[in-house]
Motif scaffolding. Structure first.
Motif, PDB file in Angstrom:
ATOM      1  N   GLN A 162       0.821  -1.211   0.000  1.00 47.72           N
ATOM      2  CA  GLN A 162       0.000   0.000   0.000  1.00 47.72           C
ATOM      3  C   GLN A 162       0.858   1.266   0.000  1.00 47.72           C
ATOM      4  O   GLN A 162       0.452   2.281  -0.563  1.00 47.72           O
ATOM      5  CB  GLN A 162      -0.956  -0.022   1.201  1.00 47.72           C
ATOM      6  N   THR A 163       2.047   1.194   0.606  1.00 47.44           N
ATOM      7  CA  THR A 163       2.959   2.332   0.524  1.00 47.44           C
ATOM      8  C   THR A 163       3.406   2.549  -0.913  1.00 47.44           C
ATOM      9  O   THR A 163       3.452   3.683  -1.413  1.00 47.44           O
ATOM     10  CB  THR A 163       4.174   2.114   1.433  1.00 47.44           C
ATOM     11  N   ALA A 164       3.746   1.461  -1.605  1.00 47.36           N
ATOM     12  CA  ALA A 164       4.177   1.569  -2.995  1.00 47.36           C
ATOM     13  C   ALA A 164       3.059   2.134  -3.861  1.00 47.36           C
ATOM     14  O   ALA A 164       3.293   2.990  -4.730  1.00 47.36           O
ATOM     15  CB  ALA A 164       4.617   0.202  -3.507  1.00 47.36           C
ATOM     16  N   LEU A 165       1.835   1.669  -3.644  1.00 50.18           N
ATOM     17  CA  LEU A 165       0.708   2.157  -4.439  1.00 50.18           C
ATOM     18  C   LEU A 165       0.399   3.614  -4.142  1.00 50.18           C
ATOM     19  O   LEU A 165       0.070   4.399  -5.044  1.00 50.18           O
ATOM     20  CB  LEU A 165      -0.525   1.284  -4.181  1.00 50.18           C
ATOM     21  N   THR A 166       0.514   4.005  -2.868  1.00 49.48           N
ATOM     22  CA  THR A 166       0.297   5.405  -2.508  1.00 49.48           C
ATOM     23  C   THR A 166       1.352   6.290  -3.161  1.00 49.48           C
ATOM     24  O   THR A 166       1.042   7.352  -3.716  1.00 49.48           O
ATOM     25  CB  THR A 166       0.330   5.580  -0.979  1.00 49.48           C
ATOM     26  N   THR A 167       2.605   5.863  -3.095  1.00 53.73           N
ATOM     27  CA  THR A 167       3.697   6.629  -3.697  1.00 53.73           C
ATOM     28  C   THR A 167       3.496   6.778  -5.200  1.00 53.73           C
ATOM     29  O   THR A 167       3.821   7.815  -5.791  1.00 53.73           O
ATOM     30  CB  THR A 167       5.041   5.944  -3.404  1.00 53.73           C
ATOM     31  N   ALA A 168       2.939   5.728  -5.821  1.00 58.09           N
ATOM     32  CA  ALA A 168       2.702   5.769  -7.267  1.00 58.09           C
ATOM     33  C   ALA A 168       1.458   6.575  -7.634  1.00 58.09           C
ATOM     34  O   ALA A 168       1.154   6.734  -8.818  1.00 58.09           O
ATOM     35  CB  ALA A 168       2.573   4.349  -7.808  1.00 58.09           C
ATOM     36  N   GLY A 169       0.724   7.056  -6.614  1.00 58.53           N
ATOM     37  CA  GLY A 169      -0.464   7.861  -6.874  1.00 58.53           C
ATOM     38  C   GLY A 169      -1.709   7.067  -7.192  1.00 58.53           C
ATOM     39  O   GLY A 169      -2.697   7.622  -7.680  1.00 58.53           O
ATOM     40  N   ASN A 219      -6.864   3.535  -5.929  1.00 56.93           N
ATOM     41  CA  ASN A 219      -7.726   2.377  -5.711  1.00 56.93           C
ATOM     42  C   ASN A 219      -7.466   1.713  -4.373  1.00 56.93           C
ATOM     43  O   ASN A 219      -8.052   0.665  -4.071  1.00 56.93           O
ATOM     44  CB  ASN A 219      -7.550   1.353  -6.835  1.00 56.93           C
ATOM     45  N   VAL A 220      -6.570   2.305  -3.577  1.00 55.64           N
ATOM     46  CA  VAL A 220      -6.313   1.861  -2.209  1.00 55.64           C
ATOM     47  C   VAL A 220      -6.327   3.087  -1.309  1.00 55.64           C
ATOM     48  O   VAL A 220      -6.051   4.202  -1.764  1.00 55.64           O
ATOM     49  CB  VAL A 220      -4.958   1.118  -2.077  1.00 55.64           C
ATOM     50  N   PRO A 221      -6.639   2.934  -0.023  1.00 54.68           N
ATOM     51  CA  PRO A 221      -6.558   4.081   0.881  1.00 54.68           C
ATOM     52  C   PRO A 221      -5.122   4.597   0.963  1.00 54.68           C
ATOM     53  O   PRO A 221      -4.161   3.822   0.916  1.00 54.68           O
ATOM     54  CB  PRO A 221      -7.023   3.495   2.227  1.00 54.68           C
ATOM     55  N   ARG A 222      -4.965   5.896   1.116  1.00 58.57           N
ATOM     56  CA  ARG A 222      -3.643   6.522   1.147  1.00 58.57           C
ATOM     57  C   ARG A 222      -2.911   6.185   2.442  1.00 58.57           C
ATOM     58  O   ARG A 222      -3.457   6.314   3.529  1.00 58.57           O
ATOM     59  CB  ARG A 222      -3.797   8.034   1.009  1.00 58.57           C
ATOM     60  N   MET A 223      -1.657   5.730   2.326  1.00 55.46           N
ATOM     61  CA  MET A 223      -0.841   5.400   3.496  1.00 55.46           C
ATOM     62  C   MET A 223      -0.342   6.672   4.170  1.00 55.46           C
ATOM     63  O   MET A 223       0.030   7.646   3.516  1.00 55.46           O
ATOM     64  CB  MET A 223       0.342   4.545   3.082  1.00 55.46           C
ATOM     65  N   ALA A 235      -7.398  -5.092 -12.037  1.00 55.63           N
ATOM     66  CA  ALA A 235      -6.374  -5.030 -13.072  1.00 55.63           C
ATOM     67  C   ALA A 235      -5.491  -3.800 -12.913  1.00 55.63           C
ATOM     68  O   ALA A 235      -4.260  -3.869 -13.082  1.00 55.63           O
ATOM     69  CB  ALA A 235      -7.031  -5.033 -14.454  1.00 55.63           C
ATOM     70  N   ALA A 236      -6.099  -2.662 -12.575  1.00 57.21           N
ATOM     71  CA  ALA A 236      -5.321  -1.432 -12.393  1.00 57.21           C
ATOM     72  C   ALA A 236      -4.335  -1.568 -11.242  1.00 57.21           C
ATOM     73  O   ALA A 236      -3.178  -1.114 -11.331  1.00 57.21           O
ATOM     74  CB  ALA A 236      -6.268  -0.250 -12.160  1.00 57.21           C
ATOM     75  N   VAL A 237      -4.761  -2.182 -10.151  1.00 59.85           N
ATOM     76  CA  VAL A 237      -3.866  -2.383  -9.015  1.00 59.85           C
ATOM     77  C   VAL A 237      -2.757  -3.366  -9.362  1.00 59.85           C
ATOM     78  O   VAL A 237      -1.590  -3.162  -9.019  1.00 59.85           O
ATOM     79  CB  VAL A 237      -4.669  -2.851  -7.776  1.00 59.85           C
ATOM     80  N   HIS A 238      -3.084  -4.423 -10.074  1.00 63.85           N
ATOM     81  CA  HIS A 238      -2.053  -5.367 -10.519  1.00 63.85           C
ATOM     82  C   HIS A 238      -1.029  -4.675 -11.411  1.00 63.85           C
ATOM     83  O   HIS A 238       0.188  -4.882 -11.264  1.00 63.85           O
ATOM     84  CB  HIS A 238      -2.685  -6.533 -11.268  1.00 63.85           C
ATOM     85  N   GLN A 239      -1.496  -3.848 -12.332  1.00 70.64           N
ATOM     86  CA  GLN A 239      -0.577  -3.141 -13.220  1.00 70.64           C
ATOM     87  C   GLN A 239       0.319  -2.190 -12.430  1.00 70.64           C
ATOM     88  O   GLN A 239       1.522  -2.089 -12.703  1.00 70.64           O
ATOM     89  CB  GLN A 239      -1.360  -2.380 -14.280  1.00 70.64           C
ATOM     90  N   ALA A 240      -0.253  -1.492 -11.458  1.00 71.43           N
ATOM     91  CA  ALA A 240       0.539  -0.562 -10.649  1.00 71.43           C
ATOM     92  C   ALA A 240       1.585  -1.310  -9.821  1.00 71.43           C
ATOM     93  O   ALA A 240       2.731  -0.866  -9.703  1.00 71.43           O
ATOM     94  CB  ALA A 240      -0.378   0.249  -9.742  1.00 71.43           C
ATOM     95  N   LEU A 241       1.205  -2.452  -9.246  1.00 76.84           N
ATOM     96  CA  LEU A 241       2.165  -3.233  -8.463  1.00 76.84           C
ATOM     97  C   LEU A 241       3.286  -3.765  -9.338  1.00 76.84           C
ATOM     98  O   LEU A 241       4.453  -3.793  -8.925  1.00 76.84           O
ATOM     99  CB  LEU A 241       1.448  -4.393  -7.773  1.00 76.84           C
TER     100      LEU A 241
END
Length: 456
Positions: free
Chosen positions: A155-162, A165-169, A234-240
């Motif tokens: 979730q930190t990585a996803l937040t950093t990437a903007g 689709n996940v709550p902001r860390m 799919a969007a979260v998978h692509q971001a990860l």
């Protein structure tokens, strides 16, 4: 009065997050931190306790507040009275621990009053949403492991990437400890792991499981929500895949996956005799997947189902709880994996929504005799579950549209992941909820049926 360890031993057996149900903990303190406290008659003790009664021995994070008096309304959080005449309370329920935790997390806000989310099981979530400031939720891990917790890392990585689709860390707390009793390390060298983290709290959201259950009960299509959920997944998978390691699977990776499926099946058969007759067909699906095309491996959610997604009032989906299966070793949960595992998990969840309603009907008609279940009838039942079929198809359509990954080219592999998940579910239900066993057995019987094989 009792020692702190005696108080905790009795209290832990009554906590939903204690994994050793049915046995008495054998607790050994391996680490302790005394956090600064803003009240003179209280102290904060953050404990890491190894339960040697479990195999392997589990490590629990237990923050407690010791007070010289019992505050008004603190009864439900009371643990016991220790050898120093102090009254001990569960930290997440005590305001001075919440304030100290927010300081450790680096969160500054005027209103720091928190409330513990009552639905949490493997962890404790503290919601802080008073006043006009943006609300947040702090998750306190109860079972902890050396190393970085995937819930924080992903979730930190996803937040950093903007990614929204996940709550902001907002921050995390770690500790370093030495634990020669630890099953992961067996060393006197210090290790480090996550104890807690904080993220934004999104008000007004609804859990995906009751939403789907309500729709299935009323016979209302879930296709629009399922298609949106497929796109978000799919969007979260692509971001990860973009911000964390990913790679093409090696032959060793594939052999390891298939061997794991076979091993789980062998274990499950001892709990679910009905699987024995289906073993050749199940193993044929597994072996076919070994020779099928595999998409790249990457970091994934790891425990994906309708209970891990939240729908905003505006209809958009959020994905939460990236910890994976908490009882699996952290090393397994931190490896790259196939995104099809997450896809299969959600497909199984749609089936469970329909299956749970069917179970209610069976239960109302009388006791379920799991020993005499007709597997052919269950397979036909699963095939004809129109609500689940439409939701599954919409989810896959959304995923394909957003990812560009043609899941139809990976149908054999996706079936193998779903079959492995259903075998695990059958083993779990046989051990814990026998009345639910027909749900995964129906999926197993259908996935190995000739009608399903014709679609691969």
């Amino acid at each position: 009065m009792h020692s702190t360890m005696e108080c905790l031993t009795e209290w832990m057996t009554r906590q939903r997050w204690y994994a050793g149900k049915g046995r008495v903990p054998q607790l050994v303190e391996v680490h302790r931190e005394d956090w600064p406290c803003d009240e003179p008659d209280a102290s904060i003790r953050v404990l890491l306790l190894r339960d040697t009664a479990s195999t392997p021995p589990s490590l629990y994070h237990v923050p407690i507040v010791a007070r010289t008096t019992i505050p008004r309304g603190a009864g439900p959080a009371f643990i016991g009275r220790d050898e120093h005449d102090d009254y001990l309370f569960d930290g997440p329920h005590d305001p001075i621990y919440v304030r100290a935790l927010l300081r450790r997390l680096g969160v500054t806000r005027h209103d720091q009053a928190g409330r513990v989310h009552t639905g949490e099981q493997s962890n404790s979530s503290i919601i802080v949403d008073g006043g006009s400031e943006a609300p947040l939720v702090a998750k306190v891990f109860r079972l902890v492991h050396p190393g970085d917790n995937p819930d924080v890392v992903l979730q930190t990585a996803l937040t950093t990437a903007g990614n929204r689709n996940v709550p902001r860390m907002l921050g995390s707390v770690t500790a370093a400890w030495t634990d020669p009793l630890g099953s992961e390390s067996h060393t006197d060298e210090p290790v480090r792991g996550h104890l807690a983290f904080a993220q934004e709290f999104v008000p007004g959201v609804r859990d995906g499981w009751p939403l789907a259950l309500e729709a299935a009960r009323e016979g209302e299509p879930f296709t629009t929500d399922a298609e949106r959920l497929g796109r978000v997944t799919a969007a979260v998978h692509q971001a990860l895949a973009a911000c964390l390691p990913s790679r093409e699977p090696t032959l060793g990776d594939i052999v390891g996956f298939v061997a794991g499926w076979h091993q789980r099946l062998a274990v499950a058969i001892s709990d679910v005799p009905q699987l024995r007759d289906l073993r050749p067909q199940i193993e044929a699906v597994y072996d076919a997947a070994r020779d099928a095309p595999w998409p790249p491996l990457q970091r994934i959610h790891g425990d994906f189902h309708l209970g891990q997604v939240l729908r905003r009032p505006t209809g958009e989906w959020l994905i939460v709880d990236f910890e994976g299966e908490p009882l699996r070793p952290l090393s397994e949960r931190s490896r790259v994996d196939s995104p099809l595992r997450d896809v299969a998990g959600m497909l199984r969840s749609f089936d469970y929504a329909v299956g749970s309603l069917r179970r209610e009907s069976r239960a109302a008609a009388g006791a379920i005799d799991t020993a005499s279940l007709d597997l052919d009838a269950l397979a036909l039942e699963a095939e004809r579950a129109e609500w689940a079929r439409m939701a599954r198809a919409a989810f896959l359509d959304g995923y394909i549209a957003a990812s560009g990954l043609d899941l139809r080219a990976h149908r054999a592999l996706l079936d193998a992941f779903e079959l492995d998940k259903a075998v695990y579910e059958a083993m779990y239900e046989a051990r814990n909820r026998p009345g639910w066993l027909p749900i995964p057995l129906a999926a197993v019987a259908y996935l190995v049926s000739s009608s399903r094989a014709a679609k691969r």
